[in-house]
Design an enzyme around this catalytic site. Structure first.
Site, PDB file in Angstrom:
ATOM      1  N   GLY A  11     -10.155  10.384  56.223  1.00 47.57           N
ATOM      2  CA  GLY A  11     -10.268  11.806  55.908  1.00 47.57           C
ATOM      3  C   GLY A  11      -9.962  12.665  57.118  1.00 47.57           C
ATOM      4  O   GLY A  11      -9.675  12.163  58.211  1.00 47.57           O
ATOM      5  N   ASP A  32     -12.329   2.844  53.901  1.00 49.95           N
ATOM      6  CA  ASP A  32     -12.102   4.056  53.125  1.00 49.95           C
ATOM      7  C   ASP A  32     -11.629   3.653  51.733  1.00 49.95           C
ATOM      8  O   ASP A  32     -10.844   2.713  51.592  1.00 49.95           O
ATOM      9  CB  ASP A  32     -11.051   4.936  53.809  1.00 49.95           C
ATOM     10  CG  ASP A  32     -11.177   6.395  53.439  1.00 49.95           C
ATOM     11  OD1 ASP A  32     -11.094   6.698  52.224  1.00 49.95           O
ATOM     12  OD2 ASP A  32     -11.363   7.229  54.342  1.00 49.95           O
ATOM     13  N   PHE A  34     -10.090   5.886  49.809  1.00 52.93           N
ATOM     14  CA  PHE A  34      -8.961   6.802  49.614  1.00 52.93           C
ATOM     15  C   PHE A  34      -9.141   7.707  48.392  1.00 52.93           C
ATOM     16  O   PHE A  34      -8.166   8.221  47.855  1.00 52.93           O
ATOM     17  CB  PHE A  34      -7.625   6.061  49.573  1.00 52.93           C
ATOM     18  CG  PHE A  34      -7.397   5.220  50.793  1.00 52.93           C
ATOM     19  CD1 PHE A  34      -7.374   5.799  52.046  1.00 52.93           C
ATOM     20  CD2 PHE A  34      -7.242   3.847  50.696  1.00 52.93           C
ATOM     21  CE1 PHE A  34      -7.189   5.023  53.188  1.00 52.93           C
ATOM     22  CE2 PHE A  34      -7.063   3.071  51.823  1.00 52.93           C
ATOM     23  CZ  PHE A  34      -7.035   3.655  53.067  1.00 52.93           C
ATOM     24  N   ASN A  36     -10.762  10.589  48.638  1.00 50.78           N
ATOM     25  CA  ASN A  36     -10.587  11.925  49.220  1.00 50.78           C
ATOM     26  C   ASN A  36      -9.586  11.941  50.373  1.00 50.78           C
ATOM     27  O   ASN A  36      -9.586  12.872  51.163  1.00 50.78           O
ATOM     28  CB  ASN A  36     -11.926  12.441  49.780  1.00 50.78           C
ATOM     29  CG  ASN A  36     -12.943  12.693  48.714  1.00 50.78           C
ATOM     30  OD1 ASN A  36     -12.638  13.252  47.678  1.00 50.78           O
ATOM     31  ND2 ASN A  36     -14.172  12.280  48.963  1.00 50.78           N
ATOM     32  N   ASP A  65     -14.923   0.121  48.953  1.00 49.80           N
ATOM     33  CA  ASP A  65     -15.970   1.013  48.491  1.00 49.80           C
ATOM     34  C   ASP A  65     -17.288   0.547  49.090  1.00 49.80           C
ATOM     35  O   ASP A  65     -17.644  -0.636  48.976  1.00 49.80           O
ATOM     36  CB  ASP A  65     -16.021   0.950  46.954  1.00 49.80           C
ATOM     37  CG  ASP A  65     -16.913   1.994  46.334  1.00 49.80           C
ATOM     38  OD1 ASP A  65     -18.003   2.261  46.877  1.00 49.80           O
ATOM     39  OD2 ASP A  65     -16.534   2.526  45.278  1.00 49.80           O
ATOM     40  N   LEU A  66     -18.004   1.454  49.731  1.00 55.77           N
ATOM     41  CA  LEU A  66     -19.275   1.092  50.364  1.00 55.77           C
ATOM     42  C   LEU A  66     -20.342   0.675  49.359  1.00 55.77           C
ATOM     43  O   LEU A  66     -21.357   0.106  49.744  1.00 55.77           O
ATOM     44  CB  LEU A  66     -19.812   2.262  51.196  1.00 55.77           C
ATOM     45  CG  LEU A  66     -18.979   2.680  52.397  1.00 55.77           C
ATOM     46  CD1 LEU A  66     -19.609   3.885  53.074  1.00 55.77           C
ATOM     47  CD2 LEU A  66     -18.820   1.541  53.369  1.00 55.77           C
ATOM     48  N   PHE A  92     -18.843   8.997  57.583  1.00 60.04           N
ATOM     49  CA  PHE A  92     -18.257  10.176  56.955  1.00 60.04           C
ATOM     50  C   PHE A  92     -18.070   9.993  55.451  1.00 60.04           C
ATOM     51  O   PHE A  92     -17.854  10.969  54.739  1.00 60.04           O
ATOM     52  CB  PHE A  92     -16.872  10.492  57.551  1.00 60.04           C
ATOM     53  CG  PHE A  92     -16.881  10.895  58.988  1.00 60.04           C
ATOM     54  CD1 PHE A  92     -17.507  12.061  59.395  1.00 60.04           C
ATOM     55  CD2 PHE A  92     -16.241  10.123  59.948  1.00 60.04           C
ATOM     56  CE1 PHE A  92     -17.494  12.455  60.725  1.00 60.04           C
ATOM     57  CE2 PHE A  92     -16.222  10.503  61.273  1.00 60.04           C
ATOM     58  CZ  PHE A  92     -16.850  11.671  61.667  1.00 60.04           C
ATOM     59  N   LYS A  96     -17.492  14.792  48.083  1.00 65.12           N
ATOM     60  CA  LYS A  96     -17.808  16.001  48.851  1.00 65.12           C
ATOM     61  C   LYS A  96     -17.550  17.334  48.156  1.00 65.12           C
ATOM     62  O   LYS A  96     -17.635  18.372  48.789  1.00 65.12           O
ATOM     63  CB  LYS A  96     -17.041  15.978  50.161  1.00 65.12           C
ATOM     64  CG  LYS A  96     -15.532  15.958  49.959  1.00 65.12           C
ATOM     65  CD  LYS A  96     -14.776  15.878  51.248  1.00 65.12           C
ATOM     66  CE  LYS A  96     -13.291  15.899  50.953  1.00 65.12           C
ATOM     67  NZ  LYS A  96     -12.488  15.905  52.109  1.00 65.12           N
ATOM     68  N   SER A 136     -24.210  17.990  55.917  1.00 63.19           N
ATOM     69  CA  SER A 136     -23.512  19.169  55.412  1.00 63.19           C
ATOM     70  C   SER A 136     -24.428  20.381  55.465  1.00 63.19           C
ATOM     71  O   SER A 136     -25.644  20.264  55.273  1.00 63.19           O
ATOM     72  CB  SER A 136     -23.084  18.925  53.966  1.00 63.19           C
ATOM     73  OG  SER A 136     -22.594  20.094  53.379  1.00 63.19           O
ATOM     74  N   TYR A 160     -24.435  17.753  45.349  1.00 66.66           N
ATOM     75  CA  TYR A 160     -23.861  17.290  46.618  1.00 66.66           C
ATOM     76  C   TYR A 160     -24.839  17.531  47.756  1.00 66.66           C
ATOM     77  O   TYR A 160     -25.135  16.633  48.549  1.00 66.66           O
ATOM     78  CB  TYR A 160     -22.530  17.992  46.886  1.00 66.66           C
ATOM     79  CG  TYR A 160     -22.005  17.771  48.289  1.00 66.66           C
ATOM     80  CD1 TYR A 160     -21.607  16.511  48.708  1.00 66.66           C
ATOM     81  CD2 TYR A 160     -21.912  18.822  49.192  1.00 66.66           C
ATOM     82  CE1 TYR A 160     -21.129  16.301  49.988  1.00 66.66           C
ATOM     83  CE2 TYR A 160     -21.432  18.625  50.473  1.00 66.66           C
ATOM     84  CZ  TYR A 160     -21.041  17.360  50.866  1.00 66.66           C
ATOM     85  OH  TYR A 160     -20.589  17.154  52.146  1.00 66.66           O
ATOM     86  N   LYS A 164     -26.923  14.734  50.279  1.00 60.38           N
ATOM     87  CA  LYS A 164     -26.911  14.772  51.747  1.00 60.38           C
ATOM     88  C   LYS A 164     -28.324  14.921  52.308  1.00 60.38           C
ATOM     89  O   LYS A 164     -28.700  14.239  53.269  1.00 60.38           O
ATOM     90  CB  LYS A 164     -26.008  15.904  52.258  1.00 60.38           C
ATOM     91  CG  LYS A 164     -24.532  15.665  52.019  1.00 60.38           C
ATOM     92  CD  LYS A 164     -24.025  14.507  52.847  1.00 60.38           C
ATOM     93  CE  LYS A 164     -22.511  14.436  52.840  1.00 60.38           C
ATOM     94  NZ  LYS A 164     -21.988  13.489  53.820  1.00 60.38           N
TER      95      LYS A 164
END
Length: 173
Positions: A11, A32, A34, A36, A65-66, A92, A96, A136, A160, A164
């Site tokens: 990102g 990642d 991908f 975003n 993917d985590l 990160f 989002k 954020s 969102y 966070k």
């Protein structure tokens, strides 16, 4: 040199962080999905780094993917087996979009929270206790003030922001 895992490293902020880490001579692994981002950003990072330093250093890029703890296990195990374990994580990764989180809140809870819990479990298993988490400003209450700071009230107003803020609470315990 120490190895750093950057989640969501393709990102905008992640790719700039990767460039900075390379310039400081860290070994960098990026995971990642991908969703975003694009792998092209990391190709650009490599090119900028090589042009600037005249050195060739690669970023190990893993599309994943985590939420897959197996993927995380492979990354940490591989690094440990190469006798260069991951020393720190810069996190990160996550969905989002405020507006999308309002339309699809369960996607945000699933992705952002499950991903972070899996990451933390894997880090703990591999004795990696250094984490930088990208939160954020959406965790803070709506305010008439121009400036907010870390002492401002944490009162998210969208899913969102709630994810966070929840991750911050997990990290605080």
């Amino acid at each position: 040199m120490s190895k750093i895992l950057v989640t969501g490293g393709a990102g905008f902020i992640g790719s700039h962080t990767c460039l900075s880490l390379l310039e400081k001579n860290f070994d960098v692994i990026v995971i990642d999905s991908f969703v975003n981002s694009t792998p092209l950003s990391l190709k650009r990072v490599r090119q900028i780094y090589e042009d600037k330093t005249k050195r060739n250093k690669t970023i190990e890029l893993i599309e994943g993917d985590l939420r897959s703890i197996e993927t995380l296990e492979k990354i940490f195990f591989q690094s440990k087996s190469e006798d260069n374990p991951i020393k720190a994580v810069i996190h990160f990764a996550g969905l989002k979009s405020v507006s999308e989180s309002i339309k699809k809140p369960l996607n945000y809870w699933d992705n952002n929270i499950v991903s972070t819990i899996n990451l933390l479990k894997t880090m703990q298993k591999y004795n990696c206790f250094n984490l930088v988490f990208s939160s954020s400003a959406t965790i803070y209450a709506d305010s008439e003030l121009d400036l907010i700071d870390e002492n401002s009230l944490i009162i998210p107003v969208n899913p969102y922001g709630y994810t966070k803020a929840s991750i911050e609470k997990i990290l605080d315990n």
